[in-house]
Design a protein around this motif. Structure first.
Motif, mmCIF file in Angstrom:
data_model
loop_
_atom_site.group_PDB
_atom_site.id
_atom_site.type_symbol
_atom_site.label_atom_id
_atom_site.label_comp_id
_atom_site.label_asym_id
_atom_site.label_seq_id
_atom_site.Cartn_x
_atom_site.Cartn_y
_atom_site.Cartn_z
ATOM 1 N N ALA A 50 0.796 -1.109 -0.048
ATOM 2 C CA ALA A 50 0.199 0.193 0.204
ATOM 3 C C ALA A 50 0.907 1.147 -0.182
ATOM 4 C CB ALA A 50 -0.968 0.080 1.303
ATOM 5 N N VAL A 51 2.023 1.218 0.796
ATOM 6 C CA VAL A 51 2.891 2.559 0.745
ATOM 7 C C VAL A 51 3.422 2.703 -0.421
ATOM 8 C CG1 VAL A 51 4.931 3.065 1.795
ATOM 9 C CG2 VAL A 51 3.075 2.208 3.304
ATOM 10 N N ASN A 52 3.802 1.474 -1.215
ATOM 11 C CA ASN A 52 4.507 1.624 -2.587
ATOM 12 C C ASN A 52 3.599 2.299 -3.434
ATOM 13 O OD1 ASN A 52 6.970 0.319 -1.842
ATOM 14 N ND2 ASN A 52 6.546 -1.644 -2.552
ATOM 15 N N ILE A 53 2.342 1.926 -3.424
ATOM 16 C CA ILE A 53 1.399 2.470 -4.472
ATOM 17 C C ILE A 53 0.931 4.059 -3.978
ATOM 18 C CG2 ILE A 53 -0.980 2.139 -5.366
ATOM 19 C CD1 ILE A 53 -0.329 -0.912 -4.926
ATOM 20 N N LEU A 54 0.482 4.113 -2.744
ATOM 21 C CA LEU A 54 0.039 5.301 -2.336
ATOM 22 C C LEU A 54 0.782 6.511 -1.553
ATOM 23 C CD1 LEU A 54 -3.571 4.019 -1.247
ATOM 24 C CD2 LEU A 54 -2.947 5.157 -3.436
ATOM 25 N N GLY A 55 2.088 5.897 -1.368
ATOM 26 C CA GLY A 55 3.274 6.675 -0.553
ATOM 27 C C GLY A 55 3.339 8.073 -1.016
ATOM 28 N N ARG A 56 3.140 8.443 -2.272
ATOM 29 C CA ARG A 56 3.364 10.039 -2.548
ATOM 30 C C ARG A 56 2.281 10.795 -2.129
ATOM 31 N NH1 ARG A 56 1.510 7.046 -7.237
ATOM 32 N NH2 ARG A 56 -0.282 8.159 -8.604
ATOM 33 N N TYR A 57 1.068 10.377 -1.441
ATOM 34 C CA TYR A 57 0.186 11.089 -1.246
ATOM 35 C C TYR A 57 0.358 11.241 0.366
ATOM 36 C CZ TYR A 57 -1.676 9.452 -5.495
ATOM 37 O OH TYR A 57 -1.819 9.197 -6.880
ATOM 38 N N ASP A 58 -0.388 11.935 1.122
ATOM 39 C CA ASP A 58 -0.381 12.267 2.687
ATOM 40 C C ASP A 58 -0.847 11.089 3.163
ATOM 41 O OD1 ASP A 58 -0.049 13.158 5.217
ATOM 42 O OD2 ASP A 58 -1.388 14.901 4.745
ATOM 43 N N LEU A 59 -0.105 10.004 3.522
ATOM 44 C CA LEU A 59 -0.541 8.474 3.848
ATOM 45 C C LEU A 59 0.213 8.291 5.270
ATOM 46 C CD1 LEU A 59 -2.123 5.941 3.241
ATOM 47 C CD2 LEU A 59 0.097 5.145 2.278
ATOM 48 N N ARG A 60 -0.684 7.997 6.373
ATOM 49 C CA ARG A 60 -0.144 7.501 7.419
ATOM 50 C C ARG A 60 -0.332 5.674 7.747
ATOM 51 N NH1 ARG A 60 -2.304 10.834 12.144
ATOM 52 N NH2 ARG A 60 -0.833 12.568 11.123
ATOM 53 N N TRP A 61 0.736 5.263 8.251
ATOM 54 C CA TRP A 61 0.600 4.105 8.269
ATOM 55 C C TRP A 61 1.948 3.320 9.340
ATOM 56 C CZ3 TRP A 61 5.232 1.428 7.019
ATOM 57 C CH2 TRP A 61 6.272 2.074 6.357
ATOM 58 N N ARG A 62 1.786 2.146 9.753
ATOM 59 C CA ARG A 62 2.619 1.391 10.351
ATOM 60 C C ARG A 62 2.376 0.102 10.228
ATOM 61 N NH1 ARG A 62 0.684 3.575 16.335
ATOM 62 N NH2 ARG A 62 2.187 1.864 16.848
ATOM 63 N N PRO A 63 3.714 -0.529 10.139
ATOM 64 C CA PRO A 63 3.815 -2.016 9.644
ATOM 65 C C PRO A 63 2.935 -2.930 10.588
ATOM 66 C CG PRO A 63 5.838 -1.239 10.607
ATOM 67 C CD PRO A 63 5.170 0.062 10.609
ATOM 68 N N GLU A 64 2.911 -2.603 11.754
ATOM 69 C CA GLU A 64 2.022 -3.742 12.779
ATOM 70 C C GLU A 64 0.697 -3.039 12.768
ATOM 71 O OE1 GLU A 64 3.416 -0.119 15.531
ATOM 72 O OE2 GLU A 64 4.113 -0.992 13.600
ATOM 73 N N ALA A 65 0.267 -2.396 11.958
ATOM 74 C CA ALA A 65 -1.240 -2.127 12.043
ATOM 75 C C ALA A 65 -2.146 -2.245 10.595
ATOM 76 C CB ALA A 65 -1.582 -0.644 12.158
ATOM 77 N N ALA A 66 -3.026 -3.057 10.749
ATOM 78 C CA ALA A 66 -3.922 -3.495 9.734
ATOM 79 C C ALA A 66 -4.933 -2.253 9.025
ATOM 80 C CB ALA A 66 -4.779 -4.781 10.075
ATOM 81 N N PHE A 67 -4.530 -1.160 9.458
ATOM 82 C CA PHE A 67 -5.414 -0.120 8.419
ATOM 83 C C PHE A 67 -4.421 1.042 7.958
ATOM 84 C CE2 PHE A 67 -5.992 0.759 12.883
ATOM 85 C CZ PHE A 67 -5.730 2.036 12.909
ATOM 86 N N LEU A 68 -4.912 1.892 7.078
ATOM 87 C CA LEU A 68 -3.914 3.021 6.670
ATOM 88 C C LEU A 68 -4.842 4.149 6.926
ATOM 89 C CD1 LEU A 68 -3.217 0.264 4.852
ATOM 90 C CD2 LEU A 68 -1.013 2.128 4.652
#
Length: 482
Positions: A390-408
């Motif tokens: 998901a980060v590879n595809i949408l990382g150029r937007y204002d995206l918040r994520w964590r590898p141990e969480a099942a949502f963004l």
């Protein structure tokens, strides 16, 4: 695989995914497909057979759950080698009832996750991958059915649930929540039920007030409103709840409870650092607030001390197996403050007498099983790979994520409103949650959406859904909705 499929299946009657799965299963059993053999990509095989990609995905998912196939991110789907440490090996000659059970399970998973015969993808709620826990649960259900430790003719009891509560204590042994004994734990029908029970146990007076984060898990509000409590949202910053805002919100009202998710905040993924947790605990002591700490989204164990460790006299800790093993069983755990379990036990016993005894027996076996840690780690690794994609595809937007969480959490670019974006995404077959779903009407919500990891579908299908979102983000509507 070219020699296996002799004719398209588009005109065949009956569940086509079962026919595809049975064909592959037979070829593996007969040795035509050897361990390590690579299967065609989902879309390629769907085109060849004249069926939808979702149908092929369901067949592959069924066989993966049986242990016949395995998926490798970025490489494809392969015939699996038997796992050397796994005593529950796929049985190609299983009886029809067992096979029907597996087919039903995949059918429910696929429809619930958006993996239907179309290309719709549900990113509304997290969907966990099956890395062997489904087969383990089936095996343990069989053990419970054959010889239920609690029997089948008795009401639930504290004595009968003791093995399960002891297993929960061991399962939570590496969580930073302070000292926990089996007497501190009440088994509940999921995390939401745990929150409701805690509020029932502690709220008092004619118009109690429950404080929640301005963007928060909706279940906090719903549980409070069912008990006719007033819900007041509290302002946040990048570290979570603001201590001064908690004091201001509690001023002049009968504020009794503060609800928060400090480790993995739902929906924004904010993490509350230790210094802020300590400051908020001091505010709670001054105002005599109880704290409900929701830790249901934790896949891997946290390291920062929880509120129950910082303020053990007033913190009620809630977790469940929904985000770490399976949401299907609806098993949650409410951990009371030190010396505070009696009212919680009464709320459970007066409300529903306790968790059903077969489910209690299953919980004891499941959480004490020697494979459970390995399965949890494998599941977390799979979820992490979906997040990475998901980060590879949408990382150029204002995206918040964590590898141990099942949502963004995605802040929308200029030109998009959250409601309009969700409607546009649904029109393209992708279901999301708007920021408005997490806030009361009095809060001005950001133009943001939450989307969940759906590891119940192949990674390629998940990535395709995210590319549809990326296309929408790049093409906001000319008319901005107000």
């Amino acid at each position: 695989m070219d020699t296996i499929w002799s004719a398209p299946l588009k005109d065949v009657k009956g569940p086509k995914y079962e026919l595809v799965a049975e064909k592959i299963r037979g070829q593996v059993a007969s040795g035509v497909l050897q361990p390590g053999a690579k299967l065609p990509p989902v879309r390629e095989l769907a085109y060849r057979l004249g069926i939808t990609p979702g149908t092929v995905s369901r067949a592959y998912g069924l066989l993966t759950d049986e242990g016949i196939l395995r998926g490798e991110v970025g490489r494809g789907t392969f015939v699996a080698e038997p796992h050397p440490d796994d005593p529950i090996c796929p049985d190609h000659d299983m009886d029809p009832d067992a096979r029907a059970w597996q087919a039903l399970e995949i059918d429910v998973i696929a429809h619930g996750s958006g993996g239907s015969d179309g290309d719709d993808v549900n990113l509304f709620s997290p969907h966990l991958p099956s890395v062997g826990q489904a087969r383990l649960i089936r095996d343990l259900l069989g053990q419970v059915a054959q010889d239920p430790p609690s029997g089948l003719m008795h009401y639930p009891s504290r004595i009968g649930s003791l093995p399960a509560r002891e297993a929960v204590v061991r399962w939570l042994g590496d969580a930073p929540i302070g000292a926990v004994t089996p007497e501190d734990i009440v088994l509940t029908n999921g995390g939401q039920n745990a929150i409701s029970l805690i509020l029932q146990a502690m709220l008092r007076g004619r118009r109690p007030v429950v404080l929640v984060e301005e963007l928060a898990y909706p279940g906090f509000r719903r549980a409070a409103e069912l008990l006719r409590a007033e819900v007041i949202p509290v302002a946040m910053d990048g570290d979570g709840l603001i201590p001064e805002a908690v004091e201001a919100a509690a001023r002049g009202c009968d504020a009794q409870v503060l609800c928060t998710s400090p480790e993995i905040h739902n929906p924004t993924l904010i993490y509350t650092p230790l210094h802020r947790r300590k400051a908020l605990a001091e505010v709670a002591r001054r105002l005599d607030l109880q704290i409900i700490e929701d830790d249901c989204y934790q896949i891997r164990r946290a390291e920062t001390p929880s509120y129950r460790m910082i303020a053990p006299e007033r913190t009620w800790y809630v977790t469940s197996i929904s985000k770490s093993l399976t949401p299907a069983l609806r098993v949650g755990f409410a951990v009371a403050p030190e010396q505070g379990a009696a009212p919680l036990r009464r709320a459970a016993e007066y409300g529903f007498f306790g968790l059903a005894t077969p489910l209690t027996d299953l919980t004891a076996l499941l959480l004490a099983h020697p494979k459970i840690r390995r399965l949890g780690d494998e599941m977390a690794n799979v979820v992490g790979r979906y997040v990475h994609s998901a980060v590879n595809i949408l990382g150029r937007y204002d995206l918040r994520w964590r590898p141990e969480a099942a949502f963004l959490w995605l802040m929308l670019p200029k030109g998009w409103r959250a409601g309009a974006f969700c409607r546009a995404a649904e029109a393209r077959g992708v279901q999301l949650r708007s920021a408005e779903d997490f806030a009361p009407r009095s809060v001005n919500t950001p133009h943001a959406v939450r989307f969940a990891v759906n590891a119940g579908i192949p990674l390629s299908q998940f990535e395709d859904a995210l590319r549809r979102l990326a296309d929408l983000l790049d093409n906001p509507p000319e008319r901005i909705e107000v």
